[in-house]
Design a protein around this motif. Sequence first.
Motif, PDB file in Angstrom:
ATOM      1  N   ARG A 141       0.829  -1.204   0.000  1.00 41.15           N
ATOM      2  CA  ARG A 141       0.000   0.000   0.000  1.00 41.15           C
ATOM      3  C   ARG A 141       0.865   1.257   0.000  1.00 41.15           C
ATOM      4  O   ARG A 141       0.555   2.247  -0.685  1.00 41.15           O
ATOM      5  CB  ARG A 141      -0.916  -0.017   1.220  1.00 41.15           C
ATOM      6  N   VAL A 178       2.145   1.845  -3.410  1.00 39.42           N
ATOM      7  CA  VAL A 178       1.102   2.398  -4.277  1.00 39.42           C
ATOM      8  C   VAL A 178       0.933   3.894  -4.027  1.00 39.42           C
ATOM      9  O   VAL A 178       0.795   4.698  -4.967  1.00 39.42           O
ATOM     10  CB  VAL A 178      -0.227   1.642  -4.045  1.00 39.42           C
ATOM     11  N   GLN A 213       1.418   6.744  -6.664  1.00 42.22           N
ATOM     12  CA  GLN A 213       0.338   7.681  -6.973  1.00 42.22           C
ATOM     13  C   GLN A 213       0.827   9.125  -6.880  1.00 42.22           C
ATOM     14  O   GLN A 213       0.489   9.969  -7.726  1.00 42.22           O
ATOM     15  CB  GLN A 213      -0.825   7.436  -6.003  1.00 42.22           C
ATOM     16  N   GLN A 226      -0.038  -1.363  -7.931  1.00 44.90           N
ATOM     17  CA  GLN A 226      -1.407  -1.778  -7.613  1.00 44.90           C
ATOM     18  C   GLN A 226      -1.567  -3.293  -7.755  1.00 44.90           C
ATOM     19  O   GLN A 226      -2.228  -3.941  -6.943  1.00 44.90           O
ATOM     20  CB  GLN A 226      -2.396  -1.040  -8.519  1.00 44.90           C
ATOM     21  N   GLN A 241       0.012  -4.733  -4.912  1.00 45.27           N
ATOM     22  CA  GLN A 241      -0.835  -4.565  -3.735  1.00 45.27           C
ATOM     23  C   GLN A 241      -1.924  -5.628  -3.697  1.00 45.27           C
ATOM     24  O   GLN A 241      -2.200  -6.232  -2.650  1.00 45.27           O
ATOM     25  CB  GLN A 241      -1.458  -3.166  -3.731  1.00 45.27           C
TER      26      GLN A 241
END
Length: 652
Positions: A255, A258, A262, A421, A424
């Motif tokens: 996470r 990610v 992002q 992702q 994840q």
Amino acid sequence: MRIKKMTASFGALENKTLSLGDGLNVIYAPNESGKSTWCAFIRAMLYGISTAQRAKQGQQPDKIKYRPWSGAPMSGSMDIETADSPVTLQRRTERANQPMQAFSATVTGTDTPVPGLTGDSCGQTLTGAPREVFERTAFIRQAGLSVSNDPELEKRINALVTAGDEEQSYSQADKQLQAWQRRRSGRRGAIQELEAEMAENQTALDKIAQAAQTVEALDKSIAAAEEAQAQAVRQMEQARAQQRRDALGDMSRARQSVQECQQAQAQAERDEAAAQNALDDSPYGDMGPEEARRRTDIDAENVRELEKLAAKLPPPWIAFVPLALGAVAFLLALVLPWQAELIAAGGILVLLFVMMYLRLQNLKKAKEDTLAERDKILNAYGADSPEEMESLLAEYRRLWDAWQRASYHLEETENALAKAQTAQKEAESRAMAGLDFTDSGSSPAALASQAVQAGRERLDALRQQRAMAVGQAKALGDPMVLRSALAEQEQRRQALWEQDEALALAIEAMEQADRELRGRFSPKIAAKAAEIFARLTAGRYDQITLARDLSARAKRTEDAASQEESYLSQGARDQLYLSLRLALCELVLPEDDPCPIILDDALVTFDQPRLEQALTLLRELGETRQILLFSCQERELQYFANDQAVTAIRLS
């Protein structure tokens, strides 16, 4: 007792009537004409039809064999004469499963019942013998000439030497003693059953002991398995906790990755948008570098050409040269005295002035247009010269390269975000799988869970085995009760063995007494039978020896030893057992009001000389009792053709 008339609905006899004489009656009929049926009818009228009889060895019981062929109920009547009075016997069927059970006995010609005669007692009262004795003495058939022993017949025989006591029967007593002994020591006797019960109880005790040992061993195995199971559970919990931490750590790192991707993607999007905006603000818009290069080169060349064109246009003052010349000419015309030429020169001057003015205006417009076109090109770039346009192109190239780098970086961040992702999701899937703690897989937690499951199954199996062993032990009974039962059974077995020994002694004593008794009555019967047999065979045989079962041996006059019946011809065997039956009739059956003797084809195997001897004997017997001789041969009728003392009957 004598039979006078019979009417029968019985088997093939459909309301048939047969009238008989007092002495010897010879009834002739070919085979399948009802002779044996009449004989069976007489027995049925006297003793009834047994409803308990069952089919055996292909023989149908009388209740089925003699059902009237017409389908009518089985019934009949028989008129007899006794020493007291004439009697009419009637039997009929009121229920299909009880043929000929409805019985009545009345004084002939009246409806007055005869006291003491019932359906059950009729035969024995009238013949003086129970059914078993009657069938073995006076009821003589070709298929049943030999005499088999029977307790009732044995009682009658015993009575010959025991002052008329018919309650004693060695075979009956022996049978009873043997039965008692079999009940104790026979193959299925009480001793065998008791020993089987004792064996079962001992086996149960042994099995209970085995079950107790098994339960003890299983308890130890269960305790060890429970300890191992507890250790496996602890290891599983530790492995699951570690797997949970690892799974949550992997998911947290995924996470975080990610989020970083992002953020990087958002910055790359901003950078790419800024680079795109910078490109959009340049004079080239969304052109590519090569297209911008070509456009700039063309436009710079056009600017230079327009500037050259503007430089080549004459200055505006050139337009005033013709005007000046015209003015000079006009002045000269004024000076010179030529009026006509003056006017012409003036006109020309005016014309030239107009022309020059127009030319001047055209030159001015052309230059302005050229410069305007140049300015338009330069204004499109926001430059003042072709050189500045080159600078703008170099700046656009820089901006394009910056946008390219920003776009590439944005694509990289998008790919990185997609990978993050995906990683994840995989981490979350692994985490969920890890947190599910299923028994499959090869992780430490899965292996530990598998070990716990295997231990649980082993514990369940051991507990089930223990429960089965305990249940089996309980089902076998209480050991104390079983041991007590064994002790009691041992006492009972000892008592049964003592009873068996006493019975064996009693049987042996009975056998000795029977041998002594038979030594007294057997010669009497054998002597009478031998007398009749000698007469039938014209003196060829002079002695008969009877065995305990009433089987007979015969001795010829010239032989040193008697012969078994199997060595005799069929005719001689039939004559031997006819002699024995007639002897039994004379010695065993009552002499007062003797019952009829019934012979069903009993002489069929006799040759002519012996037949004549037998017929003569029967005629003599007919003087004291009724004789019914049924025959399928006419020679008996022919023999008595002129004898008025013999009743001859032909059946149709």
